[in-house]
Structure formats: structure tokens, C-alpha cells
Design a protein around this motif. Structure first.
Motif, PDB file in Angstrom:
ATOM      1  N   ASP A 128      -7.631 -44.222  51.267  1.00 39.24           N
ATOM      2  CA  ASP A 128      -6.128 -43.632  50.387  1.00 39.24           C
ATOM      3  C   ASP A 128      -6.358 -44.955  49.263  1.00 39.24           C
ATOM      4  N   LEU A 129      -6.725 -46.796  49.785  1.00 37.50           N
ATOM      5  CA  LEU A 129      -6.517 -46.821  49.001  1.00 37.50           C
ATOM      6  C   LEU A 129      -7.713 -47.462  48.277  1.00 37.50           C
ATOM      7  N   LEU A 130      -8.882 -47.715  48.738  1.00 38.17           N
ATOM      8  CA  LEU A 130     -10.347 -47.227  48.535  1.00 38.17           C
ATOM      9  C   LEU A 130     -10.139 -46.609  47.596  1.00 38.17           C
ATOM     10  N   PHE A 131     -10.270 -45.301  47.663  1.00 31.53           N
ATOM     11  CA  PHE A 131      -9.993 -44.414  46.689  1.00 31.53           C
ATOM     12  C   PHE A 131      -8.792 -44.048  45.590  1.00 31.53           C
ATOM     13  N   ARG A 132      -7.857 -44.991  46.181  1.00 31.78           N
ATOM     14  CA  ARG A 132      -7.466 -44.760  44.306  1.00 31.78           C
ATOM     15  C   ARG A 132      -7.659 -46.476  43.316  1.00 31.78           C
ATOM     16  N   TYR A 133      -7.911 -47.424  44.412  1.00 31.06           N
ATOM     17  CA  TYR A 133      -8.932 -48.373  43.588  1.00 31.06           C
ATOM     18  C   TYR A 133      -9.998 -48.257  42.846  1.00 31.06           C
ATOM     19  N   LYS A 165     -34.404 -40.502  44.465  1.00 29.22           N
ATOM     20  CA  LYS A 165     -34.842 -39.318  44.253  1.00 29.22           C
ATOM     21  C   LYS A 165     -33.715 -38.033  44.306  1.00 29.22           C
ATOM     22  N   VAL A 166     -32.806 -38.161  45.025  1.00 29.94           N
ATOM     23  CA  VAL A 166     -31.557 -37.642  45.659  1.00 29.94           C
ATOM     24  C   VAL A 166     -30.819 -37.359  44.326  1.00 29.94           C
ATOM     25  N   THR A 167     -30.372 -38.530  43.877  1.00 33.94           N
ATOM     26  CA  THR A 167     -29.627 -38.814  42.072  1.00 33.94           C
ATOM     27  C   THR A 167     -28.185 -37.997  42.796  1.00 33.94           C
ATOM     28  N   GLN A 168     -27.424 -38.252  43.966  1.00 34.94           N
ATOM     29  CA  GLN A 168     -26.248 -37.415  44.096  1.00 34.94           C
ATOM     30  C   GLN A 168     -25.437 -38.262  45.355  1.00 34.94           C
ATOM     31  N   GLY A 169     -24.531 -39.280  44.537  1.00 32.36           N
ATOM     32  CA  GLY A 169     -23.851 -40.565  45.290  1.00 32.36           C
ATOM     33  C   GLY A 169     -23.327 -39.773  46.566  1.00 32.36           C
ATOM     34  N   ARG A 170     -21.800 -38.683  46.199  1.00 34.18           N
ATOM     35  CA  ARG A 170     -21.882 -38.238  47.017  1.00 34.18           C
ATOM     36  C   ARG A 170     -22.616 -37.669  47.984  1.00 34.18           C
ATOM     37  N   ALA A 171     -23.759 -36.592  47.407  1.00 38.55           N
ATOM     38  CA  ALA A 171     -24.035 -36.284  48.876  1.00 38.55           C
ATOM     39  C   ALA A 171     -24.595 -37.576  49.111  1.00 38.55           C
ATOM     40  N   LEU A 172     -25.177 -38.746  49.304  1.00 45.04           N
ATOM     41  CA  LEU A 172     -25.605 -39.434  50.303  1.00 45.04           C
ATOM     42  C   LEU A 172     -24.519 -39.987  51.329  1.00 45.04           C
ATOM     43  N   MET A 173     -23.294 -39.959  50.207  1.00 41.20           N
ATOM     44  CA  MET A 173     -22.474 -40.689  50.951  1.00 41.20           C
ATOM     45  C   MET A 173     -21.641 -39.400  51.978  1.00 41.20           C
ATOM     46  N   SER A 178     -15.969 -41.939  45.449  1.00 38.67           N
ATOM     47  CA  SER A 178     -16.257 -40.320  45.967  1.00 38.67           C
ATOM     48  C   SER A 178     -17.078 -39.276  45.020  1.00 38.67           C
ATOM     49  N   ALA A 179     -17.375 -39.841  44.156  1.00 33.46           N
ATOM     50  CA  ALA A 179     -17.539 -39.221  42.709  1.00 33.46           C
ATOM     51  C   ALA A 179     -19.757 -39.135  43.253  1.00 33.46           C
ATOM     52  N   GLY A 180     -19.808 -37.722  42.473  1.00 31.11           N
ATOM     53  CA  GLY A 180     -21.154 -37.359  41.947  1.00 31.11           C
ATOM     54  C   GLY A 180     -21.760 -38.447  41.839  1.00 31.11           C
ATOM     55  N   ILE A 181     -21.667 -38.985  40.928  1.00 31.84           N
ATOM     56  CA  ILE A 181     -22.248 -40.041  40.092  1.00 31.84           C
ATOM     57  C   ILE A 181     -23.034 -40.795  40.643  1.00 31.84           C
ATOM     58  N   GLY A 182     -23.720 -41.189  40.659  1.00 35.30           N
ATOM     59  CA  GLY A 182     -23.947 -42.530  40.652  1.00 35.30           C
ATOM     60  C   GLY A 182     -24.534 -42.727  42.169  1.00 35.30           C
ATOM     61  N   MET A 183     -24.671 -44.362  42.744  1.00 33.19           N
ATOM     62  CA  MET A 183     -24.521 -45.111  43.580  1.00 33.19           C
ATOM     63  C   MET A 183     -24.085 -46.279  44.017  1.00 33.19           C
ATOM     64  N   ALA A 184     -23.078 -46.494  43.315  1.00 34.23           N
ATOM     65  CA  ALA A 184     -22.658 -48.589  42.921  1.00 34.23           C
ATOM     66  C   ALA A 184     -21.845 -48.073  44.156  1.00 34.23           C
ATOM     67  N   GLY A 185     -20.914 -46.502  43.475  1.00 30.92           N
ATOM     68  CA  GLY A 185     -20.041 -46.945  44.947  1.00 30.92           C
ATOM     69  C   GLY A 185     -19.559 -46.900  46.257  1.00 30.92           C
ATOM     70  N   PHE A 186     -20.866 -46.188  46.145  1.00 24.55           N
ATOM     71  CA  PHE A 186     -21.133 -45.719  47.420  1.00 24.55           C
ATOM     72  C   PHE A 186     -21.403 -47.201  48.689  1.00 24.55           C
ATOM     73  N   ASN A 187     -22.295 -47.761  48.005  1.00 25.82           N
ATOM     74  CA  ASN A 187     -23.028 -49.053  48.385  1.00 25.82           C
ATOM     75  C   ASN A 187     -21.610 -49.932  48.858  1.00 25.82           C
ATOM     76  N   ALA A 188     -21.143 -50.499  47.508  1.00 18.73           N
ATOM     77  CA  ALA A 188     -19.688 -50.828  47.760  1.00 18.73           C
ATOM     78  C   ALA A 188     -18.216 -50.233  49.344  1.00 18.73           C
TER      79      ALA A 188
END
Length: 477
Positions: free
Chosen positions: A51-56, A102-110, A61-71
Motif C-alpha cells: 500500500d505504501l509502495l503504490f501510494r508513493y 517488444k511488449v511495451t506494457q509494464g503492467r503485463a510484465l509486472m 502499477s501503471a501500464g506505461i513504462g517499465m522503470a517503476g516496475f524495476n524499482a
């Protein structure tokens, strides 16, 4: 008799992302085998404050990008109460390499990595089935373009070559049959993928998440032959047949051996280069069949084996960038879920050559000594130095306190080095590294290690920690 702490430290380096001396001593009280069982038990909460991770970090959890998921992934490696679960999620990501390029979908990879967590220790058959339904994998290997009247062999080929059996264990006809069995395995909202290039409406809700769909009317229904079996097969039937093969047992065993015991060459070389320890592969393959393809049983067999416990394999594997970063963060106890620098730490792993969820190809990363070159080594040393020099970090202050608690036992440079290495997770330095460290110390300090009022200061310890981090030995696990 070997010090039990040393063996447990070896286990924690390989089966997690390193450890503090306090964790090593805690596990030493329950013994080695019970420690293995504890690492394999993932019933308790992982301790992550999602909950804190998603808050800050809403981008996690967004579909765009991959940087947030790496973190997000680096944070969980560092802080999870189930470190082996995270280690296995990284392992399966390495084996079933899928990339954002190729996937260009961060949420799907997460979601795929979460699937790896959920299936990390179970039946390999269930894992392959879940993988085959993963939208990111379907996109990565083009199975959404695999139709009953237009067969695309990409997923079928990689399923056999890189994901389960290895080259030489099947024929080209088997590849074609495998591909036919997976026709109709696609993505339900595929029309969104095709239209997004012209109408990619990201806000205010972000990209739509992708979902698996089986289209029966697009499935190849004629009889096929696969690995000597004949029938009107679907993908699940193909996976059942794959899992029964000796080649599959040996292939997965070699992957586990390479990841946890000793580096093997890249997978494409396996048909031409035999395993380093064929007996170890046979032992693991037997566990695979005896347990009904259960990965947890294979891991228990591996961690309790003589070939894993052997001193000859310790500090012989190069840490991957994500292992190095998360291991250092565990030592420094830098675990604030709200800190924006979580993203910086993930970026450091990328600078060192490993961008999570974006491997260079379907082969994943070539590991071992290939992690090290002049550029990546500099990034590794700089990151370690920046962390070990920061006395705002509770883990570094804890090391200084531990040194002072034991100052009566520190009467020479060798005993100081021993105490530092112990507090860094009982790592071992070569004779040449120890000599260089001692020479550096005497050039920097005139401390004589005596006097009841003597106290090691932060400024005394920092240069020593930095020098240890700069040794070749620190890059090994």
C-alpha cells in the motif's frame, strides 16, 4: 569441523540476496537443514508494504513504462521476508526472458513476475501452463499471430529450445506440431494493442491491462504427432508430454545448477559442452521425477547436497547487477518504501548491465564473467562506495557499533579485517586482497589498537569498507 555460520552464510548468499551477520547468527541457532526449510516456506507474509509502495510510487502499477516496475522488483528483493521466492522470480525471469522493448506494457510484465512468484516452487507443468497464458509472453513470442490457418512457430520453437528441453531433443516437425497445439491461445483485448499506435489514450486511467483468451474457433483441430505421441493435442497436452521427457528434467536441473551452484556456459552452447558436474545433474533430475516435477523438492535436494555445500564452489560466481544492488541495500538497511531513491537503485543495476524486464534477447542475459567489463565494474565499485560511505544508513551505523562492541578482540589489522568481513555477511578475501587492504590501512592511519578509551570512529571504518567493496572478491558470491 566447519563453522556452521560459514555454511549458512554461503546458503544465504546463494538462496537469497545476502545477509547481515545478525541473520546468519539467527539461522545458525536452528541449524542448516532447518534454515533450508525456512527459506522454502513461503506461507508467511512477505512483509512488503504494497500500500505504501503504490501510494508513493503510483507508476509501479501503471501500464506505461517499465522503470517503476524495476524499482518495485529491486525493493522486493531487498526487503521481502521470503527472499528465496524473489530469487526464484528472478531465476524464472532469466529462463523465460521477456522484455519491454517488444511488449511495451509494464503492467503485463509486472503481472508475469508475480506469476513467477506464485509458481516459484510448485509443479513445473503448472508453471509452463501459466507461462503459455501470459499476455506478455504471448506478445513477446508472437503467439497472438499463431492461427489455425497461418501457423506461427515462434513460441513453439522457444518453448522447446530455451524453456524446457534444449536443442537436439526434438525435431523440426515437433516444433510445427507444438505451434499447432498452441493456436487460439491469444489476448482477449488484442484490438486495443492494434489501435493504440494511433489512439494511445494514457490518461487519466493509463493503459488497459492485457488478458489471456482461448479462441476455440482458431485452434488447429486435426491430429498431430509430437515427440512420438499422436493425437488432437491442445497446448496443455503438449506441456504434459514435455514434462515427461528426460531432456526436460536435465535441462531444468542444469539451469538450477548454473544459477545456484556454478556458472554454466550460455544455453545455446549446452548441446556441445557437457555439464560441469553430470552427477549433480542426475541427482537433480531424479528429484524432478520422484517429486512429480516439483521445483521445491529439487531445491531442497540441491541445497542439502554435497555439491552445493562444497567449499570449492564458494565465491566462484559473479553477482548479477540486481544481486549486487539488493545485497548492498540489505547490508545498509536502506528500506524506506516511500523514498524516491528506490528508482535510482534500479537505475544503478541498469548501468551495470541488467535492466530488469528488458533482457537483450529471448536468451536472457549472458551471465558469469560476462557481467564484468571496465565500465560495469566502475559502476559496481562506485555504487558500493556511495552506500558504504553514507552514515545516515542504519546498517552502516550498525556495523560501526558492532566493531566497537568487539573492540577488545581487535588487536591487529588482520583482526579488524576479519571483523569487517564478518559484518558484511562473512565474505572471504584472497590473500592478495587482504595484503592490499592492510597496506592501505597503514598508509591512512596510525591507530595502535589499544587503550580502554579507544573507539573506532565512522571515519575510520568507511575507507576500509570502500576498499573491501573495490576488491574482486566482493563481486563474487
Amino acid at each position: 569441523m566447519e563453522n556452521n555460520n560459514e555454511l549458512i552464510a554461503h546458503l544465504l548468499r546463494r538462496a537469497s540476496f545476502g545477509s547481515t551477520i545478525e541473520q546468519i547468527e539467527k539461522y545458525s541457532l536452528i541449524g542448516y537443514e532447518e534454515t533450508v526449510k525456512d527459506l522454502l516456506d513461503i506461507n508467511e507474509s512477505n512483509g512488503i508494504q504494497d500500500d505504501l509502495l503504490f501510494r508513493y510510487h503510483a507508476d509501479h502499477s501503471a501500464g506505461i513504462g517499465m522503470a517503476g516496475f524495476n524499482a518495485n522488483f529491486i525493493y522486493k528483493m531487498t526487503n521481502s521476508n521470503n527472499p528465496l521466492q524473489e530469487k526464484m522470480a528472478l531465476f524464472w525471469h532469466r529462463v523465460f526472458a521477456t522484455g519491454y522493448a517488444k511488449v511495451t506494457q509494464g503492467r503485463a510484465l509486472m503481472d508475469q513476475i508475480e506469476m513467477f512468484r506464485n509458481n516459484a516452487f510448485g509443479d513445473f507443468r503448472h508453471l509452463l501452463l501459466a507461462l503459455s497464458k501470459e499476455p506478455s509472453m504471448i506478445l513477446w513470442l508472437d503467439n497472438h499471430d499463431n492461427h489455425k490457418d497461418a501457423i506461427n512457430e515462434n513460441y513453439g520453437r522457444e518453448l522447446l529450445e530455451l524453456f524446457s528441453m534444449g536443442v537436439g531433443s526434438y525435431s523440426e516437425e515437433d516444433i510445427k506440431s507444438c505451434a499447432k497445439a498452441f493456436t487460439g491461445w491469444t489476448i482477449s483485448n488484442l484490438e486495443y494493442m492494434t489501435m493504440r499506435a494511433n489512439n494511445d489514450s494514457l490518461f487519466p486511467y493509463g493503459r488497459l491491462n492485457l488478458q489471456f483468451e482461448y479462441k476455440e474457433d482458431d485452434h488447429y483441430t486435426e491430429e498431430i504427432e509430437f515427440l512420438g505421441n499422436v493425437g488432437k493435442f491442445n497446448g496443455k497436452d503438449i506441456i504434459d508430454i514435455i514434462c515427461k521427457q528426460d531432456a526436460t528434467a536435465k535441462f531444468i536441473s542444469r539451469h538450477l545448477y548454473s544459477y545456484f551452484v556454478s556458472d554454466e556456459p550460455p544455453v545455446p552452447q549446452w548441446p556441445y559442452i557437457p555439464p560441469k558436474d553430470p552427477q549433480a545433474i542426475s541427482i537433480l533430475a531424479k528429484s524432478y521425477f520422484d517429486s512429480g516435477y516439483n521445483i521445491s523438492n529439487m531445491l531442497y535436494t540441491l541445497f542439502t547436497s554435497d555439491f552445493f555445500k562444497s567449499e570449492s564452489v564458494r565465491f566462484k560466481k559473479v553477482k548479477s547487477p540486481s544481486e549486487l544492488v539488493s545485497g548492498i541495500l540489505k547490508l545498509t538497511r536502506d528500506n524506506n518504501p516511500g523514498a524516491p531513491k528506490i528508482q535510482d537503485y534500479a537505475n544503478y543495476a541498469s548501468f551495470m548491465g541488467q535492466t530488469l524486464v528488458n533482457p537483450p534477447s529471448v536468451e536472457g542475459w549472458h551471465e558469469g564473467v560476462e557481467w564484468i567489463d571496465s565500465g560495469s565494474l566502475l559502476e559496481r565499485v562506485n555504487f558500493a562506495s556511495s552506500q558504504f560511505s553514507d552514515f545516515d544508513k542504519p546498517g552502516i551505523l550498525n556495523i560501526v557499533e558492532n566493531i566497537n562492541k568487539n573492540k577488545d578482540n581487535i588487536d591487529s589489522i588482520d583482526s579488524l579485517i576479519d571483523m569487517l568481513l564478518k559484518n558484511l555477511g562473512m565474505i572471504v578475501l584472497s590473500d592478495s586482497s587482504r595484503k592490499a587492504l592492510a597496506e592501505f590501512y597503514f598508509k591512512q592511519s596510525s591507530i595502535e589498537f589499544k587503550g580502554s578509551d579507544f573507539k573506532f570512529q565512522k571515519e575510520m571504518i568507511a575507507p576500509m569498507l570502500n576498499m573491501i567493496a573495490a576488491t574482486p572478491d566482493f563481486q563474487m558470491v
